[in-house]
Design an enzyme around this catalytic site. Structure first.
Site, PDB file in Angstrom:
ATOM      1  N   LEU A 126       0.862  -1.173   0.000  1.00  0.00           N
ATOM      2  CA  LEU A 126       0.000   0.000   0.000  1.00  0.00           C
ATOM      3  C   LEU A 126       0.900   1.224   0.000  1.00  0.00           C
ATOM      4  O   LEU A 126       1.976   1.215   0.609  1.00  0.00           O
ATOM      5  CB  LEU A 126      -0.899   0.034   1.241  1.00  0.00           C
ATOM      6  N   ASP A 127       0.462   2.282  -0.661  1.00  0.00           N
ATOM      7  CA  ASP A 127       1.231   3.526  -0.625  1.00  0.00           C
ATOM      8  C   ASP A 127       1.363   4.006   0.815  1.00  0.00           C
ATOM      9  O   ASP A 127       0.527   3.691   1.671  1.00  0.00           O
ATOM     10  CB  ASP A 127       0.536   4.609  -1.455  1.00  0.00           C
ATOM     11  N   LYS A 128       2.384   4.794   1.068  1.00  0.00           N
ATOM     12  CA  LYS A 128       2.643   5.304   2.414  1.00  0.00           C
ATOM     13  C   LYS A 128       1.384   5.892   3.049  1.00  0.00           C
ATOM     14  O   LYS A 128       1.066   5.607   4.209  1.00  0.00           O
ATOM     15  CB  LYS A 128       3.744   6.366   2.353  1.00  0.00           C
TER      16      LYS A 128
END
Length: 338
Positions: free
Chosen positions: A161-163
């Site tokens: 998942l993106d940050k």
């Protein structure tokens, strides 16, 4: 041809050395350039003279000022050397080498057994070490969470998942589980659903299937973009979007991933004309108190990677997302996901 001035540290030690572990001494190698290496690039010569380390690791040492040629630090991997030159190399741990170390952190565990870990990742947590984020990542936390993580590729991480995206993530705890999860994701046997809150009044059908290839944005290397089907840089990307609620200013959308391209939902939503609230990289604005992209991985459905039973995980959005719903006047309940 070479000499050691300090206690030797193995390649494995350097790859796993903990940040701040100053009890381990750094090895210094002294090497003299033989006649058959006259005129070589220094990185090529070092890879031959110190074969137990990768060329990229030795290049990083040069960038860090740990390689000396003719009495001065040399930073350019393409520098040429001459027969009889003396090279001094400090085999120190780089940021990359120090990244893959255990760092205890509080993980919100949704499910765990001997083979599978499901966590609820908070927004702001980087999943994997990279430039600018060499510590404090989920990978570091997994290495501290269970001993077997150190022997698994990427500590068992099978998707990211993106940050600034929150929500559910799958992690394998055994090699058998990791391999099974990778196969299942590639075969689209893992159902991944997200909640996205985007700008603007929803246009068109309540449910839309987006089948648009994604590649690197040629105008901004930090971004991805929908590219032409004939592009050699694009990869197939499919997302199903379904409107859950909407106003004139915003829309709440359930997004189902069929592929897993970088920033896929963010790119496809922007392509539809609905950039996510807070997603400044793709045209969104930080409104209604939301400064990150309003994206939450809310549901995972799959077969257990080793035991085969059906699993269904559902996690509600975090407080900032729920507050955003209140601010925009949108409504959501879990029964809408189906």
């Amino acid at each position: 041809m070479g000499g050691v001035q300090s206690r030797s540290v193995s390649a494995e030690d350097l790859e796993t050395l903990a940040a701040g572990d100053d009890v381990v001494e750094v090895e210094t190698r002294l090497c003299e350039v033989p006649a058959d290496m006259h005129g070589w690039r220094i990185d090529r010569a070092l890879a031959r003279l110190i074969p137990e380390f990768s060329r990229s690791y030795l290049q990083q040492l040069m960038a860090d000022g740990a390689v000396w040629l003719r009495g001065a630090p040399v930073h350019k991997a393409a520098a040429r050397i001459a027969v009889g030159d003396r090279l001094q190399v400090e085999l120190r741990p780089t940021q990359q080498a120090m990244a893959f170390v255990p760092q205890p952190m509080a993980l919100e565990v949704v499910f765990e057994d001997a083979d599978l870990l499901v966590i609820n990742k908070p927004a702001g947590l980087v999943v994997h070490p990279a430039a600018g984020h060499w510590s404090g990542t989920l990978l570091n936390g997994l290495l501290a969470h269970h001993a077997a993580a150190a022997s698994l590729p990427r500590a068992g991480i099978v998707h990211r998942l993106d940050k600034d995206t929150s929500g559910l993530m799958l992690v394998g705890k055994s090699r058998q589980a990791v391999e099974a999860l990778v196969r299942a994701i590639a075969a689209r046997e893992v159902n991944r659903q997200y909640l996205a809150l985007a700008h603007g009044r929803w246009q068109g059908a309540a449910e839309q299937a987006v089948d648009q290839p994604i590649g690197r944005d040629v105008h901004n290397r930090l971004r991805m973009a929908v590219v032409r089907p004939e592009s050699t840089t694009g990869k197939p990307a499919q997302t199903t979007m379904r409107l859950l609620d909407g106003t004139e200013q915003a829309c709440l959308v359930a997004c189902k991933l069929h592929t897993g391209r970088t920033h896929q939902i963010r790119v496809h939503m922007a392509w539809l004309g609905h950039p996510l609230v807070g997603d400044t990289l793709y045209g969104g604005k930080p409104l209604w108190g939301m400064a990150r992209q309003a994206l939450h991985a809310t549901r995972l459905r799959l077969l257990h990677p080793t035991q085969g039973q059906a699993l269904d995980f559902l996690i509600p959005p975090p407080a900032d997302f729920l507050q955003l719903l209140t601010e925009t006047g949108l409504h959501y309940n879990e029964s809408q996901l189906g």
